[in-house]
Design a protein around this motif. Structure first.
Motif, PDB file in Angstrom:
ATOM      1  N   LYS A  96      41.689 -53.324 -28.366  1.00  0.00           N
ATOM      2  CA  LYS A  96      41.287 -54.691 -28.709  1.00  0.00           C
ATOM      3  C   LYS A  96      40.307 -54.732 -29.878  1.00  0.00           C
ATOM      4  O   LYS A  96      40.334 -55.650 -30.702  1.00  0.00           O
ATOM      5  CB  LYS A  96      40.659 -55.374 -27.491  1.00  0.00           C
ATOM      6  N   ALA A  97      39.413 -53.740 -29.948  1.00  0.00           N
ATOM      7  CA  ALA A  97      38.428 -53.708 -31.030  1.00  0.00           C
ATOM      8  C   ALA A  97      38.923 -52.905 -32.230  1.00  0.00           C
ATOM      9  O   ALA A  97      38.171 -52.690 -33.184  1.00  0.00           O
ATOM     10  CB  ALA A  97      37.109 -53.124 -30.522  1.00  0.00           C
ATOM     11  N   LYS A 137      36.888 -41.586 -35.505  1.00  0.00           N
ATOM     12  CA  LYS A 137      35.657 -41.292 -34.766  1.00  0.00           C
ATOM     13  C   LYS A 137      34.842 -42.542 -34.438  1.00  0.00           C
ATOM     14  O   LYS A 137      33.670 -42.435 -34.058  1.00  0.00           O
ATOM     15  CB  LYS A 137      34.798 -40.310 -35.571  1.00  0.00           C
ATOM     16  N   MET A 138      35.448 -43.718 -34.573  1.00  0.00           N
ATOM     17  CA  MET A 138      34.704 -44.949 -34.281  1.00  0.00           C
ATOM     18  C   MET A 138      34.209 -44.969 -32.836  1.00  0.00           C
ATOM     19  O   MET A 138      33.039 -45.264 -32.560  1.00  0.00           O
ATOM     20  CB  MET A 138      35.588 -46.171 -34.541  1.00  0.00           C
ATOM     21  N   SER A 155      34.471 -56.173 -32.596  1.00  0.00           N
ATOM     22  CA  SER A 155      34.795 -55.285 -33.709  1.00  0.00           C
ATOM     23  C   SER A 155      33.879 -54.063 -33.642  1.00  0.00           C
ATOM     24  O   SER A 155      32.881 -54.054 -32.927  1.00  0.00           O
ATOM     25  CB  SER A 155      34.593 -55.991 -35.052  1.00  0.00           C
ATOM     26  N   PHE A 156      34.244 -53.046 -34.422  1.00  0.00           N
ATOM     27  CA  PHE A 156      33.424 -51.831 -34.449  1.00  0.00           C
ATOM     28  C   PHE A 156      31.999 -52.135 -34.905  1.00  0.00           C
ATOM     29  O   PHE A 156      31.034 -51.655 -34.299  1.00  0.00           O
ATOM     30  CB  PHE A 156      34.065 -50.796 -35.379  1.00  0.00           C
ATOM     31  N   VAL A 197      26.178 -52.346 -33.592  1.00  0.00           N
ATOM     32  CA  VAL A 197      24.847 -52.956 -33.638  1.00  0.00           C
ATOM     33  C   VAL A 197      24.298 -53.146 -32.229  1.00  0.00           C
ATOM     34  O   VAL A 197      23.135 -52.833 -31.947  1.00  0.00           O
ATOM     35  CB  VAL A 197      24.893 -54.303 -34.397  1.00  0.00           C
ATOM     36  N   CYS A 198      25.122 -53.652 -31.327  1.00  0.00           N
ATOM     37  CA  CYS A 198      24.665 -53.866 -29.946  1.00  0.00           C
ATOM     38  C   CYS A 198      24.307 -52.545 -29.272  1.00  0.00           C
ATOM     39  O   CYS A 198      23.287 -52.454 -28.568  1.00  0.00           O
ATOM     40  CB  CYS A 198      25.761 -54.580 -29.136  1.00  0.00           C
ATOM     41  N   ARG A 199      25.118 -51.514 -29.484  1.00  0.00           N
ATOM     42  CA  ARG A 199      24.828 -50.205 -28.888  1.00  0.00           C
ATOM     43  C   ARG A 199      23.558 -49.602 -29.485  1.00  0.00           C
ATOM     44  O   ARG A 199      22.803 -48.915 -28.798  1.00  0.00           O
ATOM     45  CB  ARG A 199      26.009 -49.257 -29.121  1.00  0.00           C
TER      46      ARG A 199
END
Length: 545
Positions: A102-103, A108-109, A160-161, A166-168
């Motif tokens: 989905k994202a 390596k993302m 999205s990646f 950013v959240c992680r």
């Protein structure tokens, strides 16, 4: 024994303490080798002086106060660490429920979404070390829990990646102080004998998460929603729970034994006296640059760093790719989640079993070396056994053998915590250790890529080599601690003391010797206990293997 009897029995100790304080004020020499203004340096000495006496530690009052401490602290610590590990694991759970597709994650993302949490923690460690000295522990922990809960909740909107990254990153920043704070809490409240089991208990939440987290996620994965994807429901559910728990932490988590509202005055004195033989000090909000220098120049600090780095590289990779490895054996998404439950059970047994054995043997090094062997065997099995439908059972057995490795990390925490003294040095040393953990967890997921499925040869072979290196690092650390104990023996002789010193902090209270009046010897024999001296500067400090 009544409170009045305890006070009467410790009269000579009380008089000795007051004479020591008066001597410091008048400039007269005291029995302590290192003279320092303890009242300014340590909150424990301040409380004893304000009350006017220090109590006598007995098996009865020790057991009673330890029970009070456990009943207040452990539910809070276990809850926080359960949520932290659950929140970290949401990424691997979400990957099973379609996050990668989905994202639009490729290459390596996905690996970087696992690594960025630890990269953020790595960057934040110097600030965390400083804050843990200057800020009350309870308030620090409550703020951390609130902020990381908000960060996890925000992942619901990320599709999205870039948004997930950013959240992680913020999740890692706000979680950066949790493990160091927990180590500080353990050093502040528990005797060295008690530390392995307490450290192991909250770290064992890794296993509980893999058991119950998998069940909860299995249930959430069945929710049919027209608004949210299954993985978004996972992020939102756990994020909001974390925000709610932060309020409970603010209300119920004490900052220190000296300010704990659930302890009365006598219990506070017992909580202080319990830690005298640790020779590590208790609470001081003064940042000491000489402690920072010693921590950075101490070879021990870098041995802890290497130990934690070596175990964290395989830990980071397996944590992120574990469910995908199991899925590669030929199982469906939901069965993969369910098969993660035995993985958690093995983690739980290994962590608590290792902590119990370390307490029983009074040694951590040999237990750590023993815990390295099952993961080595597990890696060999996954590398050598064919990945086909007829070998699902042996492949799962190898995977579960690898899952013994989480029992290693809390024992390294405990080993470092028990062998470091001085308030600032303890926090800086813990920071160095956590940096090693973060670097390892950043590197770990990058050794695996989704393109290597289903064999993951590079990652598993690297893990095998690192478990072997870890075994030899443990032996090296035992040898160095032996050298340090010999050095302190020579320092004690030079100071006119006995060369050999029995470390009663590793024994039960009832095992400690008493004088002719029945007062435990450790209550009056150690002037350096609360002077905020580092382990290197305190010749009475005994290093534990």
């Amino acid at each position: 024994m009544s409170q009045q009897e305890e006070i009467s029995q410790s009269k000579h100790q009380r008089d000795e303490f007051v004479e020591s304080i008066d001597a410091e004020e008048s400039g007269k020499p005291t029995r302590a080798v290192h003279v320092d203004d303890g009242r300014k340096q340590n909150k424990a000495l301040q409380l004893i002086e304000e009350v006017g006496y220090s109590t006598t530690l007995t098996p009865e009052n020790n057991k009673r106060v330890l029970r009070l401490i456990d009943l207040r602290l452990l539910p809070i610590l276990l809850s926080i660490y359960f949520l932290q590990q659950l929140d970290k694991s949401t990424l691997s759970y979400a990957s099973v429920f379609g996050l990668v597709e989905k994202a639009h994650l490729h290459g390596k993302m996905y690996s970087w979404l696992g690594s960025v949490v630890y990269l953020a923690q790595l960057i934040c460690q110097p600030l965390v070390a400083y804050l843990l000295v200057k800020v009350p522990l309870g308030k620090f922990m409550a703020a951390s829990v609130l902020l990381w809960g908000i960060a996890l909740s925000c992942m619901t909107a990320a599709n999205s990646f870039a948004g997930l990254l950013v959240c992680r990153m913020f999740l890692g920043m706000f979680e950066a102080g949790i493990a160091p704070a927990f180590i500080a809490v353990t050093q502040m409240w528990y005797r060295r004998r008690e530390q392995p089991v307490r450290l192991g208990s909250w770290y064992a939440m890794n296993g509980v998460v893999n058991m119950f987290g998998s069940l909860i996620t299995y249930g959430l994965g069945h929710i049919d929603s027209s608004v949210f994807e299954p993985y978004q429901i996972i992020f939102l559910f756990f994020g909001l729970i974390t925000v709610g728990v932060s309020a409970a932490v603010l209300i119920f988590m004490p900052d220190s034994p000296m300010t704990a509202k659930f302890l009365n005055e006598e219990d506070k004195l017992v909580s202080i006296e319990r830690l005298r033989m640790n020779q590590q000090g208790m609470e001081s909000h003064e940042w000491k640059w000489e402690h920072v220098k010693e921590a950075c120049l101490d070879l021990k600090s870098w041995l802890w760093f290497c130990l934690m780095l070596t175990i964290s590289i395989p830990s980071g990779g397996i944590t992120t790719f574990g469910p995908l490895i199991v899925k590669s054996f030929g199982f469906s998404a939901l069965n993969t989640i369910l098969l993660n439950i035995p993985f958690g059970a093995v983690q739980l047994v290994a962590t608590m079993g290792g902590a119990w054995l370390a307490t029983y043997w009074k040694m951590k090094g040999p237990v750590l070396a023993l815990l390295c062997l099952p993961p080595i065997a597990g890696c060999v099995m996954l590398l050598r056994i064919a990945h086909d439908a007829s070998h699902k059972g042996p492949l799962l057995a190898g995977y579960y053998l690898i899952s013994v490795y989480p029992g290693i990390t809390p024992l390294i925490y405990s080993w470092s915590a028990a062998n470091t003294a001085g308030e600032t040095k303890k926090k800086v040393t813990t920071g160095i250790l956590i940096v090693g953990q973060c670097v390892g967890n950043v590197i770990g997921p990058t050794l695996y890529t989704t393109e290597e499925a289903p064999l993951y040869h590079r990652g598993l072979f690297s893990n095998l080599a690192l478990f072997c290196v870890l075994f030899f690092l443990i032996l090296s650390n035992i040898a160095y601690l032996t050298i340090l104990n010999k050095k302190h023996e020579r320092q004690r002789v030079a100071a006119g003391k006995e060369a050999k010193m029995v470390d009663y902090s590793m024994d039960a209270v009832e095992a400690a010797p008493t004088d002719k009046e029945g007062v435990p010897v450790q209550q009056v024999a150690n002037d350096n206990a609360f002077k905020d001296l580092t382990d290197m500067k305190n010749e009475d400090f005994v290093y534990v293997y």
